[in-house]
Design a protein around this motif. Structure first.
Motif, PDB file in Angstrom:
ATOM      1  N   TYR A  23     -12.891  12.807 -95.370  1.00  0.00           N
ATOM      2  CA  TYR A  23     -14.269  12.748 -95.870  1.00  0.00           C
ATOM      3  C   TYR A  23     -14.624  14.046 -96.590  1.00  0.00           C
ATOM      4  N   ALA A  24     -14.303  15.189 -95.953  1.00  0.00           N
ATOM      5  CA  ALA A  24     -14.621  16.487 -96.574  1.00  0.00           C
ATOM      6  C   ALA A  24     -13.881  16.609 -97.905  1.00  0.00           C
ATOM      7  N   HIS A  39     -23.718   9.629 -97.741  1.00  0.00           N
ATOM      8  CA  HIS A  39     -23.474   9.733 -96.305  1.00  0.00           C
ATOM      9  C   HIS A  39     -24.220   8.621 -95.553  1.00  0.00           C
ATOM     10  N   ALA A  91     -12.628   7.797 -94.143  1.00  0.00           N
ATOM     11  CA  ALA A  91     -13.866   8.427 -93.657  1.00  0.00           C
ATOM     12  C   ALA A  91     -14.698   7.424 -92.859  1.00  0.00           C
ATOM     13  N   ALA A 106     -19.420  16.350 -93.327  1.00  0.00           N
ATOM     14  CA  ALA A 106     -18.078  15.992 -92.837  1.00  0.00           C
ATOM     15  C   ALA A 106     -18.011  16.155 -91.320  1.00  0.00           C
ATOM     16  N   ALA A 107     -18.667  17.190 -90.798  1.00  0.00           N
ATOM     17  CA  ALA A 107     -18.609  17.435 -89.351  1.00  0.00           C
ATOM     18  C   ALA A 107     -19.387  16.362 -88.583  1.00  0.00           C
ATOM     19  N   SER A 108     -20.434  15.808 -89.232  1.00  0.00           N
ATOM     20  CA  SER A 108     -21.282  14.852 -88.498  1.00  0.00           C
ATOM     21  C   SER A 108     -20.916  13.398 -88.799  1.00  0.00           C
ATOM     22  N   ALA A 109     -19.800  13.171 -89.488  1.00  0.00           N
ATOM     23  CA  ALA A 109     -19.465  11.803 -89.918  1.00  0.00           C
ATOM     24  C   ALA A 109     -18.758  11.034 -88.804  1.00  0.00           C
ATOM     25  N   ALA A 110     -19.533  10.260 -88.064  1.00  0.00           N
ATOM     26  CA  ALA A 110     -18.940   9.406 -87.026  1.00  0.00           C
ATOM     27  C   ALA A 110     -18.377   8.153 -87.706  1.00  0.00           C
ATOM     28  N   GLY A 127     -13.650   7.317 -89.476  1.00  0.00           N
ATOM     29  CA  GLY A 127     -13.882   8.525 -88.674  1.00  0.00           C
ATOM     30  C   GLY A 127     -12.982   9.700 -89.012  1.00  0.00           C
ATOM     31  N   ASP A 128     -12.240   9.643 -90.131  1.00  0.00           N
ATOM     32  CA  ASP A 128     -11.359  10.757 -90.519  1.00  0.00           C
ATOM     33  C   ASP A 128     -12.197  11.814 -91.263  1.00  0.00           C
ATOM     34  N   ASN A 129     -12.619  12.846 -90.533  1.00  0.00           N
ATOM     35  CA  ASN A 129     -13.537  13.843 -91.117  1.00  0.00           C
ATOM     36  C   ASN A 129     -12.867  14.681 -92.204  1.00  0.00           C
TER      37      ASN A 129
END
Lengths: 186, 214
Positions: free
Chosen positions: A25-26, A62, A17, B13-17, A20-22
C-alpha cells in the motif's frame, strides 16, 4: 505497453493492500504521486493547492479502497477519484471567493480606533512618499537629503552640488507644495 | 515529495487494515432488488386484491404503464448503484430517463382520456389522499433501505446518486401502489401522485446528500 504493465502492477499492489499488505500500500501511494500531481496540475496552477488536492485524493482513495475491483483497470478508478476531488476543490474555492472579499488589512484592523494608529500611519507614509516622488527633481533631492536622511545643509550641499541657499529655498518650496497637495493650510 | 504528503502516506499505510471488497454494482443492485421484490410479493399476496388487479392489467395501456413504472424503478436503482462507485460513467444517470418519460406519457394519456369521459360529471377526486399516504409510507422505508446499501460505497457524487436513487425508489413505490389502486387515475389523482413522488425524490436527494457524502 508500459502503461498497461504499470496499471497491472498498481492493480496488484492495490489488491494486496485490500488484503492488508501495508508495504504494498505504501509503495502504491508513493508510486502514484507523480501521476496524481500531473492530473491535479491540469485543474489548478497553484502548486500548494495542487498538493492539497493530491493529499485529498490520497485520503479519499484510502476511504473508498474497498470499492476497487482487481479485475478492472486501476488507473481509470484512480483518475476518477482525482478528477472528482479536483472539481470539488475548485467548487469549494469558487464558493469561498464568491462570499469573501480579499482585504489584506482586515486582519490588522481592530474595533478600537486607537489600535489602528500604526496602520493609519503606514497608509499616511505611503501617501506622503507618493507626493514627494511627484515633486520637481531639485526640490525632491533637497527634501530627501535634509528631511528624510537627516543630513546637515553642508553635507547635503556636498552630496547634491546645490548651494546651501538653493537647498533652503528648494526645501521651503517642497514643503509648501506638499502642504498644498495634502490640503493643509500654511 | 513534500514532507506533509510523505507523512500522510506513512500514516495511511500504517492504518490500512484489510478491507472486504464491495461486490460489483450490478450484483449489489440485483440483490437489493431481489430482497425488495420478495418483501413486496409477500405484502401483495397478503393485502391486495389480485382479482381486481388482474382485471385492470388486461388493459394494454395499464400494462404498458406498469411496465414503464417498474422499469423506471429498476433502472433508477441499478443506475444509483453504478454511480456510487468511482470508475463508472456519470451517463448511468440517464438510464431511467426513457422509462420515466414513457411512464409519465402513458399515465398522462390515461388521465386525459378518463378526464375527457368524466367532464360531464365534473371533477372527481379519486382516492388521492390515500394514494399520497401510500406512496410516502412505502417510499420512505424503501429510500432508507437504499441509502443504507448505497452509503457502503461512500459515493464521490452523493447528490447525483441520491437524485437518481430517489427516482428509482419513487417509481418502485408507484409500481406497488398499482396493486392497491382499483381505479384509473384522474387528473387530480395524478397531481397527488406526482406531488408524493416529488416529495419522495426531494427527501431522498436531500437526506442522501448528507448520508452519502464523506
Amino acid at each position: 505497453m508500459d502503461r498497461v504493465r504499470q496499471d497491472r502492477e498498481w492493480s496488484g499492489w492495490m489488491a494486496a493492500a485490500q488484503d492488508g499488505d501495508n508495504a504494498a500500500y505504501a509503495r502504491l501511494l508513493r508510486e502514484i504521486l507523480p501521476f496524481l500531481r500531473v492530473l491535479a496540475r491540469r485543474r489548478c496552477r497553484d502548486a500548494d493547492r495542487c498538493e492539497d488536492i493530491v493529499q485529498d485524493v490520497l485520503l479519499t482513495l484510502h476511504r473508498v479502497r474497498h470499492t476497487y475491483q482487481p479485475d478492472r483497470p486501476f488507473t481509470p478508478w484512480l483518475a476518477a477519484i482525482c478528477d472528482r476531488r479536483a472539481i470539488d476543490a475548485l467548487r469549494k474555492r469558487g464558493r469561498r471567493l464568491a462570499h469573501e472579499t480579499q482585504d489584506e488589512h482586515a486582519y490588522e484592523t481592530f474595533a478600537d480606533p486607537a489600535a489602528n494608529k500604526d496602520l493609519e500611519a503606514g497608509d499616511a507614509a505611503q501617501a506622503l512618499m507618493a507626493m514627494i516622488a511627484a515633486l520637481p527633481p531639485g526640490q525632491r533631492e533637497a527634501l530627501e537629503l535634509v528631511k528624510v536622511k537627516e543630513m546637515s545643509l553642508l553635507q547635503a550641499s556636498a552630496v547634491s552640488g546645490q548651494s546651501v541657499g538653493a537647498l533652503k529655498v528648494s526645501i521651503h518650496r517642497a514643503i509648501k507644495a506638499l502642504r498644498l497637495k495634502a490640503g493643509l493650510s500654511e | 515529495m513534500s514532507p506533509r504528503t510523505e507523512d500522510l502516506i506513512a500514516q495511511l499505510a500504517a492504518s490500512a487494515a484489510p478491507v472486504r471488497r464491495l461486490a460489483p454494482p450490478m450484483a449489489r443492485a440485483l440483490v437489493w432488488l431481489a430482497v425488495i421484490a420478495a418483501i413486496s410479493a409477500l405484502l401483495i399476496l397478503k393485502l391486495s386484491n389480485l382479482h381486481v388487479f388482474a382485471g385492470r392489467a388486461a388493459d394494454p395501456r395499464l400494462a404498458l404503464e406498469l411496465f414503464a413504472t417498474l422499469a423506471t424503478g429498476v433502472a433508477g436503482v441499478i443506475a444509483a448503484f453504478h454511480l456510487s462507485v468511482p470508475d463508472r460513467s456519470p451517463s448511468w444517470a440517464i438510464l431511467p430517463a426513457p422509462f420515466a418519460a414513457l411512464w409519465m406519457g402513458v399515465s398522462g394519456l390515461g388521465c386525459w382520456r378518463y378526464w375527457a369521459e368524466q367532464t360531464a360529471n365534473g371533477w372527481r377526486l379519486g382516492e388521492s389522499s390515500q394514494c399520497f399516504v401510500f406512496l410516502l409510507a412505502v417510499g420512505i422505508p424503501l429510500a432508507g433501505l437504499l441509502l443504507l446499501s448505497l452509503r457502503r460505497a461512500h459515493p464521490l457524487r452523493p447528490r447525483l446518486v441520491a437524485t437518481v436513487g430517489g427516482v428509482g425508489v419513487a417509481a418502485l413505490a408507484a409500481f406497488l401502489l398499482q396493486f392497491f389502486h382499483p381505479f384509473d387515475v384522474t387528473l387530480l389523482d395524478l397531481g397527488a401522485h406526482l406531488a408524493a413522488l416529488v416529495i419522495l425524490i426531494g427527501l431522498f436527494a436531500l437526506s442522501g446528500r448528507r448520508t452519502l457524502a464523506g
